[in-house]
Design a protein around this motif. Structure first.
Motif, PDB file in Angstrom:
ATOM      1  N   GLN A 127     -52.581  27.753 -98.070  1.00  0.00           N
ATOM      2  CA  GLN A 127     -53.843  28.140 -97.465  1.00  0.00           C
ATOM      3  C   GLN A 127     -54.720  26.899 -97.284  1.00  0.00           C
ATOM      4  O   GLN A 127     -54.833  26.081 -98.205  1.00  0.00           O
ATOM      5  CB  GLN A 127     -54.561  29.166 -98.345  1.00  0.00           C
ATOM      6  N   ILE A 128     -55.326  26.791 -96.114  1.00  0.00           N
ATOM      7  CA  ILE A 128     -56.113  25.610 -95.734  1.00  0.00           C
ATOM      8  C   ILE A 128     -57.541  26.032 -95.435  1.00  0.00           C
ATOM      9  O   ILE A 128     -57.777  27.008 -94.716  1.00  0.00           O
ATOM     10  CB  ILE A 128     -55.530  24.925 -94.479  1.00  0.00           C
ATOM     11  N   ALA A 129     -58.508  25.294 -95.985  1.00  0.00           N
ATOM     12  CA  ALA A 129     -59.923  25.596 -95.753  1.00  0.00           C
ATOM     13  C   ALA A 129     -60.580  24.451 -94.988  1.00  0.00           C
ATOM     14  O   ALA A 129     -60.356  23.278 -95.302  1.00  0.00           O
ATOM     15  CB  ALA A 129     -60.646  25.815 -97.073  1.00  0.00           C
ATOM     16  N   PHE A 130     -61.391  24.813 -94.003  1.00  0.00           N
ATOM     17  CA  PHE A 130     -62.211  23.855 -93.268  1.00  0.00           C
ATOM     18  C   PHE A 130     -63.661  24.096 -93.662  1.00  0.00           C
ATOM     19  O   PHE A 130     -64.202  25.176 -93.427  1.00  0.00           O
ATOM     20  CB  PHE A 130     -62.026  24.010 -91.760  1.00  0.00           C
ATOM     21  N   LEU A 131     -64.301  23.075 -94.240  1.00  0.00           N
ATOM     22  CA  LEU A 131     -65.678  23.191 -94.724  1.00  0.00           C
ATOM     23  C   LEU A 131     -66.659  22.663 -93.684  1.00  0.00           C
ATOM     24  O   LEU A 131     -66.464  21.575 -93.117  1.00  0.00           O
ATOM     25  CB  LEU A 131     -65.858  22.382 -96.009  1.00  0.00           C
ATOM     26  N   PHE A 132     -67.727  23.431 -93.476  1.00  0.00           N
ATOM     27  CA  PHE A 132     -68.814  23.029 -92.585  1.00  0.00           C
ATOM     28  C   PHE A 132     -70.119  23.138 -93.358  1.00  0.00           C
ATOM     29  O   PHE A 132     -70.394  24.173 -93.972  1.00  0.00           O
ATOM     30  CB  PHE A 132     -68.856  23.913 -91.341  1.00  0.00           C
ATOM     31  N   GLY A 133     -70.928  22.079 -93.318  1.00  0.00           N
ATOM     32  CA  GLY A 133     -72.154  22.046 -94.091  1.00  0.00           C
ATOM     33  C   GLY A 133     -73.347  22.640 -93.364  1.00  0.00           C
ATOM     34  O   GLY A 133     -73.247  23.132 -92.231  1.00  0.00           O
ATOM     35  N   ALA A 134     -74.487  22.574 -94.023  1.00  0.00           N
ATOM     36  CA  ALA A 134     -75.732  23.092 -93.452  1.00  0.00           C
ATOM     37  C   ALA A 134     -76.093  22.338 -92.174  1.00  0.00           C
ATOM     38  O   ALA A 134     -75.769  21.154 -92.009  1.00  0.00           O
ATOM     39  CB  ALA A 134     -76.861  22.970 -94.475  1.00  0.00           C
TER      40      ALA A 134
END
Length: 259
Positions: A127-134
């Protein structure tokens, strides 16, 4: 092969579309519920269905739905919510932080297309997660400590993209790679999850503290470098458990009595 129609957002999914189920879009402290809706709509257009929000309080549902439209409203209804980023990332074996900011502790950024070449062999079993900030400040250094890679979208001059645009570009690159490049790669084994790796780091940090390696002024510096060192390895679950066992042995009273 996907077939697109100019008059519709519908497409015929490729045979290996199930790989998209292993992708999650993680939005960290988004300021505006509308941007969550827009991000969900962008993800759904590219066959990605897992949206995770990390925030202090649950965003306004109606404001999210409004921008998601009826097409992606079900993604908002099924959205995962966490107050702690570490908890949200536990199932993921590879985590990509998206950032336009640079700094000596952030490391080099890869383009989204280069990132896809890295994660494609992992998709069948991880499983792969792509993080996006505020929207106003992006991901913090504390957020990025969980990340194995940084993704930076190349732009001409003005480098600021809004949240939904950044999500849309990454989702397109994921979808494009799954369609056109998946057949050309050899799948890699399942890697350790973030939960397993973070448990390992607790033991490593505790052991290093016990031998006074992590002095107060250099603690964060050394732990960051240790994280980056292990992050370059494709650790499997059994290997994180081995490292934990070594650390436990080093901390055991029997071991200390032999010194």
């Amino acid at each position: 092969m996907a077939v697109f129609h100019l008059s519709s957002t519908k497409y015929i999914m490729p045979q290996n579309h199930h790989l998209l189920d292993n992708i999650a879009i993680v939005l960290v402290n988004p300021k505006y519920p509308e941007n969550i809706g827009s991000a969900a709509r962008a993800a759904w257009n590219m066959g990605i269905t897992r949206i995770i929000v990390v925030a202090n309080e649950y965003p306004n549902h109606e404001r999210m739905i409004k921008l998601a439209t009826h097409n992606a409203a079900h993604l908002i209804d099924a959205m995962e919510f966490h107050e702690n980023l570490g908890d949200a990332l536990q199932p993921f074996s590879r985590i990509i932080g998206t950032t336009a900011r640079k700094g000596k502790h952030r490391g080099p950024g890869n383009s989204p297309r280069d990132i896809m070449k890295i994660i494609l062999p992992l998709l069948p079993k991880n499983q792969i997660a792509f993080l996006f900030g505020a929207e106003d400040r992006g991901l913090t250094n504390e957020d990025l400590k969980y990340c194995h890679f940084r993704s930076a979208i190349p732009t001409s001059g003005f480098s600021s993209l809004n949240l939904a645009q950044a999500v849309a570009i990454h989702c397109y690159e994921i979808f494009h790679a799954v369609i056109h490049e998946q057949k050309e790669i050899s799948p890699k084994p399942r890697l350790a999850t973030s939960y397993e790796v973070e448990n390992m780091f607790k033991y490593v940090e505790s052991s290093l503290n016990q031998i006074d390696f992590l002095r107060e002024k250099s603690h964060d510096y050394y732990m960051l470098n240790i994280r980056q060192f292990f992050g370059r390895m494709e650790l499997q679950s059994k290997e994180t458990k081995l490292i934990q066992s070594i650390c436990r042995q080093l901390q055991s009273p029997q071991h200390n009595d032999k010194k």
